[in-house]
Scaffold this motif. Sequence first.
Motif, PDB file in Angstrom:
ATOM      1  N   LEU A  43       0.836  -1.200   0.000  1.00  0.00           N
ATOM      2  CA  LEU A  43       0.000   0.000   0.000  1.00  0.00           C
ATOM      3  C   LEU A  43       0.870   1.250   0.000  1.00  0.00           C
ATOM      4  O   LEU A  43       0.578   2.222  -0.703  1.00  0.00           O
ATOM      5  N   TYR A  55       0.644   3.609  -3.298  1.00  0.00           N
ATOM      6  CA  TYR A  55       0.090   4.956  -3.161  1.00  0.00           C
ATOM      7  C   TYR A  55       1.141   6.008  -3.505  1.00  0.00           C
ATOM      8  O   TYR A  55       0.835   7.013  -4.119  1.00  0.00           O
ATOM      9  N   PHE A  88       1.318   6.148  -7.193  1.00  0.00           N
ATOM     10  CA  PHE A  88       0.023   6.616  -7.696  1.00  0.00           C
ATOM     11  C   PHE A  88      -0.083   8.139  -7.596  1.00  0.00           C
ATOM     12  O   PHE A  88      -0.396   8.821  -8.570  1.00  0.00           O
ATOM     13  N   GLN A 113      -3.298   8.891 -13.773  1.00  0.00           N
ATOM     14  CA  GLN A 113      -3.558   7.898 -12.738  1.00  0.00           C
ATOM     15  C   GLN A 113      -4.370   6.727 -13.282  1.00  0.00           C
ATOM     16  O   GLN A 113      -4.181   5.589 -12.868  1.00  0.00           O
ATOM     17  N   ILE A 165      -3.739   2.692 -13.175  1.00  0.00           N
ATOM     18  CA  ILE A 165      -4.764   1.771 -12.689  1.00  0.00           C
ATOM     19  C   ILE A 165      -5.097   0.729 -13.762  1.00  0.00           C
ATOM     20  O   ILE A 165      -5.210  -0.465 -13.478  1.00  0.00           O
ATOM     21  N   ARG A 195     -12.142  -3.083  -6.045  1.00  0.00           N
ATOM     22  CA  ARG A 195     -13.032  -2.000  -5.667  1.00  0.00           C
ATOM     23  C   ARG A 195     -13.650  -2.293  -4.296  1.00  0.00           C
ATOM     24  O   ARG A 195     -13.686  -1.426  -3.424  1.00  0.00           O
ATOM     25  N   LEU A 244     -11.071  -1.912  -1.469  1.00  0.00           N
ATOM     26  CA  LEU A 244     -10.802  -0.507  -1.156  1.00  0.00           C
ATOM     27  C   LEU A 244     -11.967   0.114  -0.391  1.00  0.00           C
ATOM     28  O   LEU A 244     -11.767   0.864   0.566  1.00  0.00           O
ATOM     29  N   ILE A 295     -12.081   4.602  -8.706  1.00  0.00           N
ATOM     30  CA  ILE A 295     -10.947   3.958  -8.034  1.00  0.00           C
ATOM     31  C   ILE A 295      -9.955   4.997  -7.518  1.00  0.00           C
ATOM     32  O   ILE A 295      -9.392   4.853  -6.430  1.00  0.00           O
ATOM     33  N   LEU A 323      -8.985   5.034  -3.622  1.00  0.00           N
ATOM     34  CA  LEU A 323      -7.601   4.967  -3.164  1.00  0.00           C
ATOM     35  C   LEU A 323      -7.303   6.108  -2.189  1.00  0.00           C
ATOM     36  O   LEU A 323      -6.642   5.909  -1.176  1.00  0.00           O
ATOM     37  N   TYR A 358      -6.447   5.026   1.635  1.00  0.00           N
ATOM     38  CA  TYR A 358      -5.107   5.316   2.158  1.00  0.00           C
ATOM     39  C   TYR A 358      -5.178   6.295   3.319  1.00  0.00           C
ATOM     40  O   TYR A 358      -4.443   6.157   4.295  1.00  0.00           O
ATOM     41  N   LEU A 399      -1.972  -4.380  -6.269  1.00  0.00           N
ATOM     42  CA  LEU A 399      -1.095  -3.407  -5.619  1.00  0.00           C
ATOM     43  C   LEU A 399       0.332  -3.499  -6.165  1.00  0.00           C
ATOM     44  O   LEU A 399       0.982  -2.476  -6.399  1.00  0.00           O
TER      45      LEU A 399
END
Lengths: 182, 182
Positions: free
Chosen positions: A38, A42, A45, A135, A139, A155, A158, B34, B38, B42, B158
Motif C-alpha cells: 500500500l 500509493y 500513484f 492515474q 490503474i 473496488r 478498497l 478507483i 484509493l 489510504y 497493488l
Amino acid sequence: MADINVQRPAAQPDSRGAEATPGAARAGELRWDIIELLFFAYRDFVGDADHELEAFGFGRAHHRVLHFVHRYPGLKVADLLDVLRITKQSLGRVLKQLLDEGYIIQKTGNNDRRQRLLYATPKGEALVAKLAGLQTDRINRAIASIDPAGTETVRQFLRAMIDRDDPDKVLEAIFGGGKPGK
Amino acid sequence: MADINVQRPAAQPDSRGAEATPGAARAGELRWDIIELLFFAYRDFVGDADHELEAFGFGRAHHRVLHFVHRYPGLKVADLLDVLRITKQSLGRVLKQLLDEGYIIQKTGNNDRRQRLLYATPKGEALVAKLAGLQTDRINRAIASIDPAGTETVRQFLRAMIDRDDPDKVLEAIFGGGKPGK
DNA sequence: CAAGATATGTCAATATGGCTGACATAAATG
DNA sequence: CATTTATGTCAGCCATATTGACATATCTTG
C-alpha cells in the motif's frame, strides 16, 4: 561496489511488545506485505499527479480540492472541509489560488446565500482530467495484470478499507447508494 | 438544516482539455471511482497509525523509517534514502530522534566501516508491531469482505501499481524474487 | 424585529516534513 | 597519496498543516 547487507524480510519473531495491542491481530498474522505494498502503490500513484502539478505551481492539496469539486459540482466549502479533513485556514489558501487562477468558480447558494457553491471551470476540468488520465493509465495497467473479475474485488477491498462511521457527504454518495441527503 | 447541494458524481462530459493528454486513457474511461477510493482508503489506513504515533511525539516519517528498518534489518542509511526518496537532511532529523530515544540502533558495517547498519531495538519492534497491528486489523476487515481468493488479486493489483523501473533494494526484495544483490 | 447561530473569510503565529547548498569527517579505493 | 564514497550537520527556504481570534453576511428563531 559495497556488498549487500539487506536480507529478505525476516520472518520476525514478532515481538509485539507491551500489553497485547488492543484489538490487534495476533502475533504472526500481521500483514506486513500488504502494508508495504500500500505504501509503494500509493506513493507511485500520487507521484504521477505530483509531477504534473509542479508545472502548474500546484501541490497535492490543489489536486484534492479540484478533484472533489469536479466530482461533486456544487460542493460547499464546509463539505470540502469535511471531506479533506483540514481546517478552513488551510483550505483557504489553496482554494484562493484555484479561484484566482480560474480553475474553480464560486456561486452563491440559491436557498442559503451565505453558501459558496464550488464548480470547476473548463480550465479546471481540463487539469483534473489530465491528472486523472495519468492515474487511470496506472490503474488500467494494474487491472490488466489481474483476472477480469478482479476489478470488482479490488473496488470492494478498497471500499471496505474506508471508515464508515461519521461519513461526510462524499462518502455518503459513494456508499449510501441512496441516502445523499440528511 | 441547510439543504443538500451535493449531487451524485455527475457523468461528466469529460472535457479533457488541451491536446490529448499523453498516453492517457480516452475520454469516458477515466477511473474516477478507483482514484477516489484509493484516496479514502489510504487516508484511513495511515490514519490508524497517525493517531497512535501522536502519543509518542512521532509522525508518519518516523513510522516509515521504523517500518523499513524493522522489515529489512541491517538496512544502510543510503538504502533508506533510496526507499523513502527523501534527502539525507530530512531523514537525518527523524532518524536521530529514533536513535536518541532508543527505537533504532546503528552498527558499524563489518566489511565497510563507513556504513551504519540500522536495526530496530525491542522497543522499536514493539512500536512498529503495535502500529502494524492496527493496520492489519483494518486490512483483515477489508479482506473478510471479499472472496477468499481475492486476497491474492488485491496483492497482485497493488504490486502492479508500483513502478518497477529503477527499483531500490526493498523493491528488488519484493519483486525480484531472487536478485537481492547487484 | 432582535438575538443568536451558521457559513465563510482572514490575520497571526507555530509545527512538521520536505527541499537545496555547503561543508566536514572517516574510511575505502585506486 | 589522491579521490571517491558513506555519513552527518549547519543554515535557510517552502508547502501544508495546525490553533486561536475575530469580522461579515445571512439565516433561524423566540
